[in-house]
Design an enzyme around this catalytic site. Structure first.
Site, PDB file in Angstrom:
ATOM      1  N   ASP A 188      13.209  17.721  -7.687  1.00  0.00           N
ATOM      2  CA  ASP A 188      14.237  17.437  -6.682  1.00  0.00           C
ATOM      3  C   ASP A 188      15.521  17.026  -7.409  1.00  0.00           C
ATOM      4  OD1 ASP A 188      14.491  17.028  -3.545  1.00  0.00           O
ATOM      5  OD2 ASP A 188      15.421  15.277  -4.477  1.00  0.00           O
ATOM      6  N   TYR A 294      24.360  12.478  -2.951  1.00  0.00           N
ATOM      7  CA  TYR A 294      24.819  13.663  -2.221  1.00  0.00           C
ATOM      8  C   TYR A 294      26.332  13.661  -2.065  1.00  0.00           C
ATOM      9  CZ  TYR A 294      19.929  14.509  -1.061  1.00  0.00           C
ATOM     10  OH  TYR A 294      18.590  14.767  -1.142  1.00  0.00           O
ATOM     11  N   HIS A 352       7.384  21.240  -0.874  1.00  0.00           N
ATOM     12  CA  HIS A 352       8.402  20.679  -1.769  1.00  0.00           C
ATOM     13  C   HIS A 352       7.833  19.602  -2.684  1.00  0.00           C
ATOM     14  CE1 HIS A 352      12.422  19.386  -3.025  1.00  0.00           C
ATOM     15  NE2 HIS A 352      12.052  18.146  -2.783  1.00  0.00           N
TER      16      HIS A 352
END
Length: 371
Positions: A188, A294, A352
């Site tokens: 990730d 982010y 994931h």
């Protein structure tokens, strides 16, 4: 009297109508019409802009409200009360290195192997099934809580989470433990840091393993060309808003984030493990720290862009679970093609959360690659 009437001079009103004056009058009239027409057009444009602005504002507000209240069901029941236990960390040492809370384990004279976790995890919760395994193989295993997470330092500015600084944290770990180089495994966001190290600091890497995150150039191009991936990545743009994402994360005992792990089969995470995640998320400043990664990705790309450099002079293993709901598997092959010496392994039916869902397979692939 009639004679006198016709003999009297006639008074002319105003100026005499010469050809020049007639032309000037017509010009003024034409100019007046143009000004009137221009005002009408500008008024229509203004009204249209106001209408579009109002519609967009309503759409944004409605979307934000919908996202804020989205996925409010309690997902804790999805996870088994007696699910898989976390692997023990009997030889682990927790210490602080610079801004990072770090787990070390294994042979300090062995080859250094660094594990980098992603969102919204911690070093131990992400890699507990790898730390013990590889330390028993004789590696010196280092797994930090990355900045902004769990017990590591939180920074006020989101630009402090730019990939340059995140990568420097890893290089500082190598320096702290007296290593010229190390192998790095990232999942990730940890994989994004791993890519950055491979692009700009390959001389400090022995080998590189990336799990379920594409090369940054491939990610950018896919976001611009694929509506499906853009839709899957909606949360990235939601996280650009101030304050609201942090409130969303903390809302109702972190229900939204606990729902993220439902991508994996029920037997992957236990209720007790989810409670440990909640404890890490509740650390003061952790929600903001996680979201700031982010924000730095978007605004950092604007104000401090990095090039789409290939990964050269370092062997790369990419492991990709093809049931990832957030990142389309079509990005895997183009990503490995951005490496001079790369190998791609697709894991069918895996979500994931690859290290947690398929730990035995992941451990085997990494150990074979490192030999």
């Amino acid at each position: 009297f009639g004679f006198l009437f016709f003999a009297m001079p006639v008074r002319k009103r105003g100026r005499s109508l010469t050809p020049a004056s007639v032309a000037e009058a017509r010009k003024k009239k034409k100019k007046t019409k143009f000004q009137t027409y221009s005002r009408m057009v500008l008024t229509e444009i203004r009204d249209f802009i106001l209408l579009v602005t109002a519609v967009v504002t309503v759409f944004i507000v409605a979307s934000v409200l919908q996202i804020y209240f989205y996925n409010e069901e309690d997902t804790l029941g999805y996870y088994r009360a007696k699910g898989p236990e976390l692997a023990p960390c009997t030889n682990c040492v927790w210490e602080t290195v610079g801004p990072l809370n770090v787990i070390t384990s294994g042979n300090k004279d062995g080859d250094m192997l660094i594990f980098l976790h992603g969102f919204p995890e911690t070093a131990y919760l992400a890699w507990n099934k790898q730390i013990e395994y590889f330390s028993n193989m004789g590696y010196f295993v280092v797994a930090p809580d990355q900045r902004g997470y769990n017990n590591s330092a939180k920074f006020d500015s989101f630009m402090d989470y730019h990939l340059d600084y995140l990568s420097q944290d890893v290089l500082d770990l190598m320096d702290h433990y007296g290593r010229e180089s190390a192998s790095v495994v990232g999942h990730d966001w940890g994989a994004a840091v791993a890519w950055h190290l491979g692009q700009f600091h390959s001389e400090r890497l022995d080998k590189l393993v990336v799990i379920n995150v594409p090369h940054p150039t491939v990610m950018k191009s896919t976001l611009l060309s694929s509506f499906q991936q853009l839709r899957n990545s909606w949360y990235i743009f939601f996280f650009q808003l101030p304050f609201i994402p942090e409130a969303k994360i903390s809302r109702n005992d972190y229900r939204w984030l606990t729902g993220a792990f439902t991508m994996a089969p029920k037997e992957t995470f236990s209720q007790s493990t989810i409670e440990l995640y909640k404890s890490a998320w509740s650390v003061d400043g952790a929600a903001r720290g996680m979201v700031n990664w982010y924000r730095a990705a978007i605004f950092g790309g604007i104000f401090r862009p990095t090039s789409g450099k290939r990964v050269e002079n370092v062997p790369v293993l990419m492991i990709w679970g093809d049931k990832d709901d957030a990142l389309d598997s079509s990005m895997a092959q183009p990503s490995i093609e951005m490496c001079d010496n790369g190998k791609l392994v697709m894991l069918e039916g895996v979500s994931h959360w690859v290290p947690n869902e398929a730990p035995a397979r992941v451990n085997s692939l990494i150990s074979d690659f490192l030999i």
